[in-house]
Design a protein around this motif. Structure first.
Motif, mmCIF file in Angstrom:
data_model
loop_
_atom_site.group_PDB
_atom_site.id
_atom_site.type_symbol
_atom_site.label_atom_id
_atom_site.label_comp_id
_atom_site.label_asym_id
_atom_site.label_seq_id
_atom_site.Cartn_x
_atom_site.Cartn_y
_atom_site.Cartn_z
ATOM 1 N N THR A 78 -67.390 -5.945 -29.289
ATOM 2 C CA THR A 78 -65.968 -6.115 -28.950
ATOM 3 C C THR A 78 -65.236 -6.972 -29.980
ATOM 4 O OG1 THR A 78 -66.565 -7.999 -27.534
ATOM 5 C CG2 THR A 78 -66.293 -5.860 -26.452
ATOM 6 N N SER A 79 -65.950 -7.344 -31.044
ATOM 7 C CA SER A 79 -65.352 -8.278 -32.018
ATOM 8 C C SER A 79 -64.603 -7.578 -33.142
ATOM 9 C CB SER A 79 -66.443 -9.179 -32.606
ATOM 10 O OG SER A 79 -67.283 -8.428 -33.459
ATOM 11 N N HIS A 80 -64.591 -6.244 -33.130
ATOM 12 C CA HIS A 80 -64.000 -5.534 -34.267
ATOM 13 C C HIS A 80 -62.576 -5.055 -34.027
ATOM 14 C CE1 HIS A 80 -67.957 -5.580 -36.097
ATOM 15 N NE2 HIS A 80 -68.429 -5.196 -34.913
ATOM 16 N N GLU A 81 -62.120 -5.183 -32.769
ATOM 17 C CA GLU A 81 -60.779 -4.685 -32.448
ATOM 18 C C GLU A 81 -59.997 -5.748 -31.689
ATOM 19 O OE1 GLU A 81 -59.729 -1.848 -33.540
ATOM 20 O OE2 GLU A 81 -61.651 -0.978 -34.142
ATOM 21 N N PHE A 82 -58.677 -5.640 -31.758
ATOM 22 C CA PHE A 82 -57.815 -6.496 -30.948
ATOM 23 C C PHE A 82 -57.628 -5.879 -29.571
ATOM 24 C CE2 PHE A 82 -56.576 -7.632 -35.239
ATOM 25 C CZ PHE A 82 -56.468 -9.006 -35.152
ATOM 26 N N ALA A 83 -57.340 -6.741 -28.600
ATOM 27 C CA ALA A 83 -56.957 -6.249 -27.280
ATOM 28 C C ALA A 83 -56.039 -7.299 -26.663
ATOM 29 C CB ALA A 83 -58.179 -6.035 -26.401
ATOM 30 N N ASN A 84 -55.288 -6.925 -25.663
ATOM 31 C CA ASN A 84 -54.433 -7.877 -24.961
ATOM 32 C C ASN A 84 -55.317 -8.710 -24.031
ATOM 33 O OD1 ASN A 84 -52.913 -8.866 -22.604
ATOM 34 N ND2 ASN A 84 -51.172 -7.918 -23.635
ATOM 35 N N LEU A 85 -55.287 -10.013 -24.209
ATOM 36 C CA LEU A 85 -56.223 -10.880 -23.489
ATOM 37 C C LEU A 85 -55.984 -10.895 -21.976
ATOM 38 C CD1 LEU A 85 -58.678 -12.632 -24.201
ATOM 39 C CD2 LEU A 85 -57.158 -14.596 -24.283
#
Ligand SMILES: *Cc1c(COP(=O)(O)O)cnc(C)c1O
Length: 410
Positions: A78-85
């Motif tokens: 999950t460290s390779h993409e951004f997401a809304n926290l």
């Protein structure tokens, strides 16, 4: 061939390597050395930090527990993409609530973070102004009810919100102590175990009194698995909020924890948490990778074969005992901690100190100073070894080192 410029660039991308190692190596270092160093960089070694074999359990100062491989994988993937926290916390919370059979859940920065956020939620609800002002809210100082013998170091995390702890010693005192300043009641689940007493107000009664007066009840069960059933038990009893550490026996990220229970309280706790910048919980950030890591750790914990794991731990105590007992007068006893905290099979070793002339604390010291470094506890009877946080291949090493140190004193 790697050009000199490329090589310099590579070395510079590793701060320490670039600074120290490059000057030591000169520029004569082959590309082979550089690439193997980058593939297997040993950061402990680089900084001169000696790793250790943990024979003491999930102590935070020994870095708690090792994450399960699937947790590390969740963090990595999950460290390779951004997401809304907000979305990550909400969706993961829903999944965890399903797993734990409760209304709502969230991932916190450990059980200590959960204690602060749960209390904040009980104080502020969804009141935006109060959330911004906490811990300096207007009006009288809010109060949290706790049994006198449940006072412990972690109630600091509750006091962070500015509340006053009100101590009670009986059900009658609890009833009398509740007033319109009372915001919550707190139950330290392992208090009786650590204090060697019975709870003067038991779980059910504590919950019943809290409900009668419409006060949210919060139970701290941070270290209280195994058994995994405990994850469900306190919601069933009727507590409004429950916390467990993610980084103890569940073996999630060391800086993660679970806060779960009543939906309105979890919603309020989220409003008091990161990423809201004007909130008491902003400094208790949990990144998206760890939020996922916590979820996967819990899944994996619930799916594990706990009986088989218990047998494996028992086997470890036997392995170490068999080695140690090769030394004259050494005896062993498997001690199963009564729980609820740290309920594991541990190993007690004792010896006749007139024959094996070394004090338990000196054995501890020799194990600490030896190679590899081993951390165990001592008590009046001898050595107390917690096997659950060892890696399988370390068990034999501990047995051998204990035997060596004891036999040197014969
Ligand atoms: C370990 C522990 C905590 C703190 O847990 P973290 O997950 O390290 O924040 C709180 N309460 C109790 C009873 C504990 O044992």
């Amino acid at each position: 061939m790697i050009s000199r410029r490329k090589m310099l660039k590579m070395l510079a991308s590793f701060p320490l390597f670039g600074g120290i190692a490059a000057s030591k190596m000169g520029m004569a270092a082959s590309s082979k050395e550089a690439s193997s160093a980058s593939a297997e960089r040993d950061l402990f070694e680089e900084l001169g930090i000696e790793t250790l074999i943990n024979g003491r359990g999930t102590l935070t100062f020994l870095s708690g527990s090792l994450m399960q491989p699937e947790v590390v994988q969740a963090i990595e993937s999950t460290s390779h993409e951004f997401a809304n926290l907000y979305e990550v916390q909400d969706k993961v919370g829903e999944r965890i609530a399903e797993m734990l059979n409760c209304e709502a859940a969230m991932v916190t920065s450990g059980a200590a973070g959960a204690l602060t956020l749960g209390t904040a939620a009980a104080i502020t609800g969804t009141d935006e102004e109060m959330i911004k002002k906490l811990p300096n809210i207007s009006g009288p100082r809010r109060e949290v009810i706790i049994q006198k013998r449940h006072r412990y170091s972690y109630d600091h995390a509750v006091r962070n919100t500015g509340v006053k702890m009100v101590e009670v010693e009986s059900a009658r005192e609890m009833e009398e102590a509740i007033n319109d300043r009372t915001v919550m009641s707190l139950f330290f689940n392992a208090a009786a175990q650590f204090g060697g007493f019975e709870h003067t107000i038991g779980h059910e009664e504590f919950v019943a009194i809290s409900k009668k007066h419409d006060i949210p009840s919060f139970i701290d069960a941070a270290a209280d698995v195994p058994p995994p059933d405990n994850l469900f038990k306190y919601i069933d009893i009727g507590f409004d909020l429950v916390t467990f550490s993610g980084g103890k026996a569940i073996r999630g990220p060391q800086s993660s924890g679970l806060l779960y229970g009543r939906k309105d309280l979890i919603e309020a706790a989220k409003l008091n948490h990161n990423p809201h910048s004007d909130s008491i919980g902003r400094g208790m950030k949990v990144n998206k990778e760890e939020i996922f890591g916590m979820m996967v750790a819990l899944e994996s914990y619930l799916e594990r074969d706990h009986e088989q794991q218990w047998e494996e731990w028992v086997g470890r105590t036997k392995t170490i005992a068999a080695e140690a007992e090769k030394v004259p007068t050494v005896t062993s006893e498997r001690k199963v901690n009564s729980g609820p905290a740290n309920h594991f099979p541990d190993l007690q070793l004792s010896w006749d100190q007139s024959r094996v002339q070394i004090k338990p604390e000196d054995v501890v010291k020799k194990l600490q100073e030896g190679e590899p470094r081993i951390e165990v506890s001592s008590n009046d009877e001898g050595l107390y070894i917690t096997v659950v946080m060892m890696k399988p291949d370390q068990v034999g090493i501990v047995g051998r080192r204990v035997r060596e140190v004891l036999s040197q004193a014969v």
